[in-house]
Design an enzyme around this catalytic site. Sequence first.
Site, mmCIF file in Angstrom:
data_model
loop_
_atom_site.group_PDB
_atom_site.id
_atom_site.type_symbol
_atom_site.label_atom_id
_atom_site.label_comp_id
_atom_site.label_asym_id
_atom_site.label_seq_id
_atom_site.Cartn_x
_atom_site.Cartn_y
_atom_site.Cartn_z
ATOM 1 N N ARG A 102 6.402 35.762 0.854
ATOM 2 C CA ARG A 102 5.910 35.525 2.136
ATOM 3 C C ARG A 102 6.531 36.076 3.202
ATOM 4 O O ARG A 102 7.739 36.020 3.470
ATOM 5 C CB ARG A 102 6.346 33.914 2.162
ATOM 6 C CG ARG A 102 4.899 32.941 1.903
ATOM 7 C CD ARG A 102 5.187 31.505 2.294
ATOM 8 N NE ARG A 102 6.284 30.912 2.606
ATOM 9 C CZ ARG A 102 6.381 29.726 3.334
ATOM 10 N NH1 ARG A 102 5.364 29.005 3.320
ATOM 11 N NH2 ARG A 102 7.730 29.381 3.620
ATOM 12 N N THR A 106 5.509 35.189 9.681
ATOM 13 C CA THR A 106 4.032 34.955 9.872
ATOM 14 C C THR A 106 3.686 34.042 8.616
ATOM 15 O O THR A 106 2.362 33.186 8.900
ATOM 16 C CB THR A 106 3.021 36.140 9.785
ATOM 17 O OG1 THR A 106 3.340 36.805 8.309
ATOM 18 C CG2 THR A 106 3.624 37.228 10.791
ATOM 19 N N ASP A 198 14.173 26.751 -0.559
ATOM 20 C CA ASP A 198 13.614 27.947 -1.286
ATOM 21 C C ASP A 198 13.793 28.098 -2.863
ATOM 22 O O ASP A 198 14.785 28.195 -3.136
ATOM 23 C CB ASP A 198 14.187 29.200 -0.471
ATOM 24 C CG ASP A 198 13.555 30.397 -1.184
ATOM 25 O OD1 ASP A 198 13.306 30.768 -2.096
ATOM 26 O OD2 ASP A 198 12.890 31.329 0.102
ATOM 27 N N ASP A 201 15.115 31.212 -4.288
ATOM 28 C CA ASP A 201 16.455 31.199 -4.147
ATOM 29 C C ASP A 201 17.552 30.395 -4.787
ATOM 30 O O ASP A 201 18.472 30.935 -5.578
ATOM 31 C CB ASP A 201 16.931 31.009 -2.616
ATOM 32 C CG ASP A 201 16.600 32.280 -1.604
ATOM 33 O OD1 ASP A 201 16.453 33.273 -2.343
ATOM 34 O OD2 ASP A 201 16.766 32.192 -0.303
HETATM 35 C C1 PRP Z 1 7.380 30.794 -2.410
HETATM 36 C C2 PRP Z 1 7.098 29.988 -3.402
HETATM 37 C C3 PRP Z 1 5.443 30.464 -3.376
HETATM 38 C C4 PRP Z 1 5.369 30.569 -1.961
HETATM 39 C C5 PRP Z 1 4.611 29.144 -1.359
HETATM 40 O O1 PRP Z 1 7.594 32.129 -2.768
HETATM 41 O O2 PRP Z 1 7.365 30.309 -4.799
HETATM 42 O O3 PRP Z 1 5.083 31.639 -4.007
HETATM 43 O O4 PRP Z 1 6.660 30.561 -1.324
HETATM 44 O O5 PRP Z 1 4.482 29.529 0.135
HETATM 45 P P1 PRP Z 1 2.951 29.335 0.523
HETATM 46 O O6 PRP Z 1 2.219 28.314 -0.067
HETATM 47 O O7 PRP Z 1 3.339 29.060 2.186
HETATM 48 O O8 PRP Z 1 2.321 30.828 0.297
HETATM 49 P P2 PRP Z 1 8.760 33.343 -1.893
HETATM 50 O O9 PRP Z 1 7.464 33.943 -0.887
HETATM 51 O O10 PRP Z 1 9.595 32.508 -1.115
HETATM 52 O O11 PRP Z 1 8.850 34.375 -2.746
HETATM 53 P P3 PRP Z 1 9.876 34.355 -3.931
HETATM 54 O O12 PRP Z 1 9.340 33.349 -5.218
HETATM 55 O O13 PRP Z 1 10.213 35.610 -4.074
HETATM 56 O O14 PRP Z 1 11.269 33.434 -3.456
HETATM 57 N N1 URA Z 2 8.268 28.182 -0.483
HETATM 58 C C1 URA Z 2 9.497 27.559 -0.932
HETATM 59 O O1 URA Z 2 10.519 28.154 -1.874
HETATM 60 N N2 URA Z 2 9.891 26.319 -0.591
HETATM 61 C C2 URA Z 2 9.169 25.901 0.398
HETATM 62 O O2 URA Z 2 9.435 24.865 0.875
HETATM 63 C C3 URA Z 2 7.859 26.522 0.865
HETATM 64 C C4 URA Z 2 7.687 27.703 0.415
#
Ligand code: PRP
Ligand code: URA
Length: 207
Positions: A102, A106, A198, A201
Amino acid sequence: MSVTIIDHSLIKHKLSIMRNKDTSTYLFKQALDEIAMLMAYEVSKNFPLKLIDIETPVCKTTGYELAEQIVLVPILRAGIGLVDGFRTIMPNAKIGHIGMYRDEETLEPHEYYARFPKGIENSKVIIVDPMLATGGSADMAIEDIKKRGAKDIILVCLVGAPEGVKFLQKKHPDVDITLAALDDHLNENGYIVPGLGDAGDRLFGTD
Ligand code: PRP
Ligand code: URA
């Protein structure tokens, strides 16, 4: 389309461990593994079966096997955390991968990787991701998987926000969603409240 929030004491207990900001990476992953197993058990309860002939040591009889190939699709990175638990319960599942992040400003998802096993069009596809926030990432994953011909798709997330659930219900009424918890709302940074922070993370010890 159905939205199911699993009502299970062990899941509530373990999810509270994951929510706690002082939980270590190790215990976070351990709780996620255990919840994934419980969720895999719950979502597979009514998977279609076919009758098969078997022979016990005593006589011939009929038994069952799953009617469909299962394809598990974690949304990278954080979705990887659910794979071990699901595979413990569904060892014959094939695994597809879809990489997505994400944009922090944005909140738009960006797909950077996709690889799926053959036969996805005739399989039951289980998309897994711990977090369903705006629903953008799950939407893009579902769109991609539908383009490849899959018709039987479910989405399994740990924590969902009402905003994301509503969005997906409208866009993909054919995709059932299962959650361990439906939280209160998204904050101004697109994080689920109360959430667990997150997920990627916390799972991988990055920040
Ligand atoms: C997180 C999570 C989802 C997304 C959810 O991933 O694991 O994939 O955010 O958010 P949304 O419903 O608003 O799209 P992130 O983009 O943080 O990537 P990561 O798994 O690499 O940390
Ligand atoms: N992605 C995450 O990992 N945590 C949140 O709360 C939202 C999106």
